[in-house]
Design a protein around this motif. Structure first.
Motif, PDB file in Angstrom:
ATOM      1  N   UNK A   3     -42.805  91.726 -48.799  1.00 36.35           N
ATOM      2  CA  UNK A   3     -43.451  91.159 -49.618  1.00 36.35           C
ATOM      3  C   UNK A   3     -42.542  90.295 -50.572  1.00 36.35           C
ATOM      4  N   UNK A   4     -41.266  90.522 -50.675  1.00 37.12           N
ATOM      5  CA  UNK A   4     -40.285  89.420 -51.837  1.00 37.12           C
ATOM      6  C   UNK A   4     -39.560  88.688 -50.590  1.00 37.12           C
ATOM      7  N   UNK A   5     -39.997  88.314 -49.357  1.00 36.18           N
ATOM      8  CA  UNK A   5     -39.461  87.561 -48.827  1.00 36.18           C
ATOM      9  C   UNK A   5     -38.749  86.092 -49.159  1.00 36.18           C
ATOM     10  N   UNK A   6     -39.772  85.486 -50.002  1.00 31.21           N
ATOM     11  CA  UNK A   6     -39.444  84.115 -50.751  1.00 31.21           C
ATOM     12  C   UNK A   6     -38.530  84.266 -51.986  1.00 31.21           C
ATOM     13  N   UNK A   7     -38.458  85.217 -52.552  1.00 27.27           N
ATOM     14  CA  UNK A   7     -37.537  85.382 -53.827  1.00 27.27           C
ATOM     15  C   UNK A   7     -36.072  85.723 -53.029  1.00 27.27           C
ATOM     16  N   UNK A   8     -36.058  86.700 -51.815  1.00 29.90           N
ATOM     17  CA  UNK A   8     -34.991  86.886 -51.236  1.00 29.90           C
ATOM     18  C   UNK A   8     -34.264  85.453 -50.391  1.00 29.90           C
ATOM     19  N   UNK A   9     -35.275  84.711 -49.845  1.00 33.61           N
ATOM     20  CA  UNK A   9     -34.580  83.290 -49.571  1.00 33.61           C
ATOM     21  C   UNK A   9     -34.205  82.424 -50.548  1.00 33.61           C
ATOM     22  N   UNK A  10     -34.564  82.446 -51.903  1.00 35.10           N
ATOM     23  CA  UNK A  10     -33.933  82.051 -52.860  1.00 35.10           C
ATOM     24  C   UNK A  10     -32.702  82.469 -53.244  1.00 35.10           C
ATOM     25  N   UNK A  11     -32.538  83.749 -52.973  1.00 37.04           N
ATOM     26  CA  UNK A  11     -31.187  84.205 -53.508  1.00 37.04           C
ATOM     27  C   UNK A  11     -30.302  84.443 -52.150  1.00 37.04           C
ATOM     28  N   UNK A  12     -30.647  83.697 -51.017  1.00 36.31           N
ATOM     29  CA  UNK A  12     -29.960  83.504 -49.851  1.00 36.31           C
ATOM     30  C   UNK A  12     -29.920  84.656 -48.658  1.00 36.31           C
ATOM     31  N   UNK A  45     -38.304  87.801 -37.771  1.00 35.18           N
ATOM     32  CA  UNK A  45     -39.497  88.717 -37.001  1.00 35.18           C
ATOM     33  C   UNK A  45     -39.980  87.605 -35.855  1.00 35.18           C
ATOM     34  N   UNK A  46     -39.570  88.150 -34.610  1.00 33.45           N
ATOM     35  CA  UNK A  46     -40.217  87.427 -33.516  1.00 33.45           C
ATOM     36  C   UNK A  46     -41.496  87.409 -33.244  1.00 33.45           C
ATOM     37  N   UNK A  47     -41.876  86.478 -32.195  1.00 35.13           N
ATOM     38  CA  UNK A  47     -43.309  86.175 -31.972  1.00 35.13           C
ATOM     39  C   UNK A  47     -44.021  87.784 -31.444  1.00 35.13           C
ATOM     40  N   UNK A  48     -43.335  88.240 -30.685  1.00 31.90           N
ATOM     41  CA  UNK A  48     -43.909  89.487 -29.918  1.00 31.90           C
ATOM     42  C   UNK A  48     -44.352  90.853 -30.807  1.00 31.90           C
ATOM     43  N   UNK A  49     -43.598  90.716 -32.206  1.00 34.15           N
ATOM     44  CA  UNK A  49     -44.050  91.614 -33.228  1.00 34.15           C
ATOM     45  C   UNK A  49     -44.582  91.019 -34.434  1.00 34.15           C
ATOM     46  N   UNK A  50     -45.277  89.741 -34.284  1.00 36.37           N
ATOM     47  CA  UNK A  50     -45.724  88.902 -35.456  1.00 36.37           C
ATOM     48  C   UNK A  50     -46.878  89.597 -35.893  1.00 36.37           C
ATOM     49  N   UNK A 101     -23.514  91.020 -54.063  1.00 37.46           N
ATOM     50  CA  UNK A 101     -24.347  90.082 -54.704  1.00 37.46           C
ATOM     51  C   UNK A 101     -24.579  90.396 -56.010  1.00 37.46           C
ATOM     52  N   UNK A 102     -25.149  89.747 -56.869  1.00 36.65           N
ATOM     53  CA  UNK A 102     -25.467  89.988 -58.501  1.00 36.65           C
ATOM     54  C   UNK A 102     -27.069  89.384 -58.557  1.00 36.65           C
ATOM     55  N   UNK A 103     -27.832  90.187 -58.194  1.00 36.09           N
ATOM     56  CA  UNK A 103     -29.189  89.508 -58.208  1.00 36.09           C
ATOM     57  C   UNK A 103     -30.018  89.972 -59.579  1.00 36.09           C
ATOM     58  N   UNK A 104     -30.920  89.160 -59.932  1.00 36.63           N
ATOM     59  CA  UNK A 104     -31.686  89.370 -60.807  1.00 36.63           C
ATOM     60  C   UNK A 104     -32.991  89.975 -60.627  1.00 36.63           C
ATOM     61  N   UNK A 105     -32.919  91.447 -60.701  1.00 33.02           N
ATOM     62  CA  UNK A 105     -33.833  92.341 -60.224  1.00 33.02           C
ATOM     63  C   UNK A 105     -35.296  92.291 -60.903  1.00 33.02           C
ATOM     64  N   UNK A 106     -35.190  91.507 -61.950  1.00 34.26           N
ATOM     65  CA  UNK A 106     -36.469  91.154 -62.457  1.00 34.26           C
ATOM     66  C   UNK A 106     -37.254  90.083 -61.839  1.00 34.26           C
ATOM     67  N   UNK A 107     -36.641  89.627 -61.015  1.00 33.22           N
ATOM     68  CA  UNK A 107     -37.454  88.510 -60.149  1.00 33.22           C
ATOM     69  C   UNK A 107     -38.248  89.173 -59.154  1.00 33.22           C
ATOM     70  N   UNK A 108     -38.124  90.494 -58.656  1.00 36.20           N
ATOM     71  CA  UNK A 108     -38.560  90.969 -57.509  1.00 36.20           C
ATOM     72  C   UNK A 108     -39.931  91.761 -57.998  1.00 36.20           C
ATOM     73  N   UNK A 109     -40.863  92.000 -57.088  1.00 36.16           N
ATOM     74  CA  UNK A 109     -41.906  92.809 -57.213  1.00 36.16           C
ATOM     75  C   UNK A 109     -41.522  94.219 -56.475  1.00 36.16           C
TER      76      UNK A 109
END
Length: 321
Positions: free
Chosen positions: A23-32, A37-42, A221-229
């Motif tokens: 659910x937070x993959x976009x924010x995770x990507x912003x944080x690096x 996930x392969x096609x077989x488990x899409x 890492x030092x993440x801003x957890x307030x940005x996560x759901x």
């Protein structure tokens, strides 16, 4: 590049953590951080890197993942491995330059990779692709694990009474032997790469596994957890005594190993309805032998605490019946 692997163990909030990561993959990507996930488990509702477990698992007897993907022979398994490997390598080649870590998560790393050879094969595969590693595993007291695992097993078709099922909860069983299991991972990736955590509310950061995992200093890492759901529903809640008895009756009437697709669907719908009825699932199944199970693991858990948690005691509290 760094590889972060969450290896469970089973029944320690893994599905909740996996749903949170997805659910937070976009924010995770912003944080690096990138998820694979392969096609077989899409089509998985909650993303789980079970495919990597299947690639290196030696014993596939009675495995639901192998049945679902029809991995019923060497040719099919080899083709599966080649497909996942090709997709993973392409995924790595396509990663943006600001991604510094890939995150994998599957509780089946704990339950299915049961030998040093299997874990080492997985490590060798990843060492050809990464130069830094973080392996993170959570664990809980064995009688509590047994209780929770039984609930999941019944949902999947288990027919035995709990009094028979709990006989598997013994130090010789890999599933419950944390000392043995974590030694495999330490040997394969090195002691500096491995961290273990207790799965109980008093040990988890903010009493939440998602906050605990993401706030791990071990990840450097030092993440801003307030940005996560962190608003996540609870997954895989344990059945209560009444719910267990009702589904056991269904399992004995509709054996999942013998019925066809139509009846399996009917059974699955019935199980879901019972599992979601709160009035049937209050309380927990009684385990009169909980204290005896605790004692049987005491010496092993003492060593586990010394080696992996730097504690000179059994890291788990004695359970109530």
């Amino acid at each position: 590049m760094r590889l972060i692997v969450h290896i469970g163990t089973e029944k320690t909030g893994s599905t909740t953590l996996q749903a949170f990561l997805n659910d937070n993959r976009e924010q995770l990507a912003k944080d690096g951080f990138a998820l694979f996930q392969p096609e077989c488990d899409a089509t998985q509702l909650v993303r789980n890197n079970r495919h990597f477990v299947a690639m290196f698992q030696k014993d596939n007897r009675n495995d639901d993942y192998f049945r679902h993907h029809q991995l019923d022979g060497d040719e099919a398994l080899n083709q599966f491995r080649q497909q996942v490997t090709a997709e993973f390598d392409q995924f790595l080649r396509d990663l943006p330059s600001d991604i510094h870590s890939v995150v994998l998560s599957s509780e089946h790393f704990h339950s299915r990779l049961q030998s040093a050879e299997e874990v080492q094969d997985f490590a060798d595969f990843m060492k050809a692709r990464f130069d830094d590693f973080r392996i993170i595993g959570y664990c809980r007291e064995q009688s509590a694990l047994c209780r929770s695992a039984y609930s999941t097993a019944v949902k999947s078709g288990e027919k035995r009474a709990f009094s028979d099922y709990q006989k598997m909860c013994r130090p010789q069983n890999h599933y419950y032997n944390y000392l043995r299991m974590f030694r495999f991972w330490r040997k394969a990736f090195g002691p500096k790469a491995l961290r273990t955590r207790l799965f109980d509310k008093e040990s988890l950061r903010n009493k939440d596994i998602c906050r605990d995992f993401l706030g791990f200093r071990f990840l450097n890492n030092r993440l801003d957890l307030n940005r996560y759901n962190f608003d996540q529903p609870a997954y895989n809640l344990s059945l209560g005594p009444t719910g267990l008895q009702l589904i056991l009756l269904i399992n004995r009437l509709l054996d999942v190993q013998k019925i066809g697709p139509k009846r399996r669907h009917i059974r699955r719908e019935m199980v879901l309805k019972i599992a979601n009825m709160r009035g049937l699932n209050n309380g927990q199944v009684s385990l009169k032998d909980a204290s005896a199970i605790y004692d049987s693991f005491n010496a092993q858990n003492m060593d586990f605490g010394k080696v992996f948690l730097r504690e000179e005691k059994n890291p788990f509290s004695r359970p109530d019946a």
